[in-house]
Design an enzyme around this catalytic site. Structure first.
Site, PDB file in Angstrom:
ATOM      1  N   ILE A  42      72.587  78.630  30.686  1.00  0.00           N
ATOM      2  CA  ILE A  42      73.820  79.397  30.883  1.00  0.00           C
ATOM      3  C   ILE A  42      74.787  78.750  29.888  1.00  0.00           C
ATOM      4  O   ILE A  42      75.253  77.636  30.114  1.00  0.00           O
ATOM      5  CB  ILE A  42      74.340  79.317  32.337  1.00  0.00           C
ATOM      6  CG1 ILE A  42      73.324  79.951  33.298  1.00  0.00           C
ATOM      7  CG2 ILE A  42      75.700  79.999  32.447  1.00  0.00           C
ATOM      8  CD1 ILE A  42      73.694  79.862  34.770  1.00  0.00           C
ATOM      9  N   PRO A  43      75.031  79.410  28.758  1.00  0.00           N
ATOM     10  CA  PRO A  43      75.597  78.740  27.584  1.00  0.00           C
ATOM     11  C   PRO A  43      77.097  78.452  27.593  1.00  0.00           C
ATOM     12  O   PRO A  43      77.868  79.009  26.812  1.00  0.00           O
ATOM     13  CB  PRO A  43      75.230  79.707  26.450  1.00  0.00           C
ATOM     14  CG  PRO A  43      75.232  81.045  27.110  1.00  0.00           C
ATOM     15  CD  PRO A  43      74.699  80.808  28.500  1.00  0.00           C
ATOM     16  N   CYS A  44      77.508  77.528  28.431  1.00  0.00           N
ATOM     17  CA  CYS A  44      78.916  77.149  28.491  1.00  0.00           C
ATOM     18  C   CYS A  44      79.351  76.417  27.218  1.00  0.00           C
ATOM     19  O   CYS A  44      80.548  76.354  26.928  1.00  0.00           O
ATOM     20  CB  CYS A  44      79.201  76.308  29.735  1.00  0.00           C
ATOM     21  SG  CYS A  44      78.123  74.898  29.956  1.00  0.00           S
ATOM     22  N   HIS A  45      78.396  75.910  26.435  1.00  0.00           N
ATOM     23  CA  HIS A  45      78.743  75.247  25.173  1.00  0.00           C
ATOM     24  C   HIS A  45      79.298  76.236  24.146  1.00  0.00           C
ATOM     25  O   HIS A  45      79.900  75.829  23.165  1.00  0.00           O
ATOM     26  CB  HIS A  45      77.519  74.523  24.599  1.00  0.00           C
ATOM     27  CG  HIS A  45      76.353  75.407  24.295  1.00  0.00           C
ATOM     28  ND1 HIS A  45      75.457  75.791  25.281  1.00  0.00           N
ATOM     29  CD2 HIS A  45      75.952  76.004  23.152  1.00  0.00           C
ATOM     30  CE1 HIS A  45      74.542  76.588  24.728  1.00  0.00           C
ATOM     31  NE2 HIS A  45      74.820  76.728  23.445  1.00  0.00           N
ATOM     32  N   ARG A  46      79.146  77.531  24.393  1.00  0.00           N
ATOM     33  CA  ARG A  46      79.631  78.560  23.473  1.00  0.00           C
ATOM     34  C   ARG A  46      81.086  78.954  23.747  1.00  0.00           C
ATOM     35  O   ARG A  46      81.597  79.871  23.127  1.00  0.00           O
ATOM     36  CB  ARG A  46      78.741  79.801  23.559  1.00  0.00           C
ATOM     37  CG  ARG A  46      77.310  79.534  23.115  1.00  0.00           C
ATOM     38  CD  ARG A  46      76.440  80.772  23.224  1.00  0.00           C
ATOM     39  NE  ARG A  46      75.034  80.420  22.997  1.00  0.00           N
ATOM     40  CZ  ARG A  46      74.008  81.129  23.438  1.00  0.00           C
ATOM     41  NH1 ARG A  46      74.218  82.242  24.130  1.00  0.00           N
ATOM     42  NH2 ARG A  46      72.777  80.733  23.206  1.00  0.00           N
TER      43      ARG A  46
END
Length: 181
Positions: A136-140
């Site tokens: 779940i790409p919270c780094h984006r």
């Protein structure tokens, strides 16, 4: 009951967690990550050979090899409030190699809730408590001004993940001070 295992990666050792039936992934945290295991309501038991862990490790291997495996390949079941669940669904819509701002997500949340506006800080809290990092790409998610802020796994890991995905880093920067450093 919940199970856990670990997996090495270019951004450090990753801990994976799954439900007691071994069918859904409920956690993925980097070593030293803020809120590590915070959504799991009880102690986790070490168990390496569950199919969900095998599938997740394969997904991660492909991801770190520069591929773009689909999030939908994995049975995800992050634990959190309805609000946080909705924010995490929006995170899954951010394309590989691209970024969105907290404000962008707040606008989407406001629309989903039928409101005029939504606090970017409320969204930031949900993003920061994402229990399934990387997938779940919270780094984006970045600040409106391009600030690489707010990654519970640390700024260094956030940069590594965005660079791996080939994100345009030209307008992004590391803030000189702040709570997310």
């Amino acid at each position: 009951m919940y199970y856990q295992t670990t997996h090495p990666s270019p951004v450090g050792r990753i801990t994976l967690a799954c439900s007691g039936d071994g069918k859904t992934l409920v956690g993925l945290w980097l070593a030293g990550q803020k809120y590590h295991g915070g959504t799991i309501p009880e102690a986790m038991v070490e168990k390496d050979d569950l199919p969900v862990f095998t599938a997740t490790k394969h997904w991660l291997t492909r991801y770190f090899a520069g591929e773009n495996p689909a999030i939908s390949e994995l049975p995800l079941a992050p634990i959190g409030s309805e609000f946080r669940q909705e924010v995490w669904r929006i995170l899954c819509e951010i394309p590989y190699g691209e970024v969105a701002t907290y404000g962008d997500i707040a606008k989407k949340m406001a629309a989903k809730l039928g409101r005029q506006s939504m606090s970017s800080q409320a969204v930031g809290g949900a993003v920061g408590h994402n229990p399934i990092s990387i997938i779940i790409p919270c780094h984006r998610v970045v600040g409106a001004n391009g600030s690489l802020t707010g990654y519970a796994g640390g700024i260094k890991a956030k940069i590594q993940l965005l660079e791996l995905e080939g994100a345009d880093m030209s307008r992004l920067f590391v803030p000189q001070k702040g709570t997310a450093l």
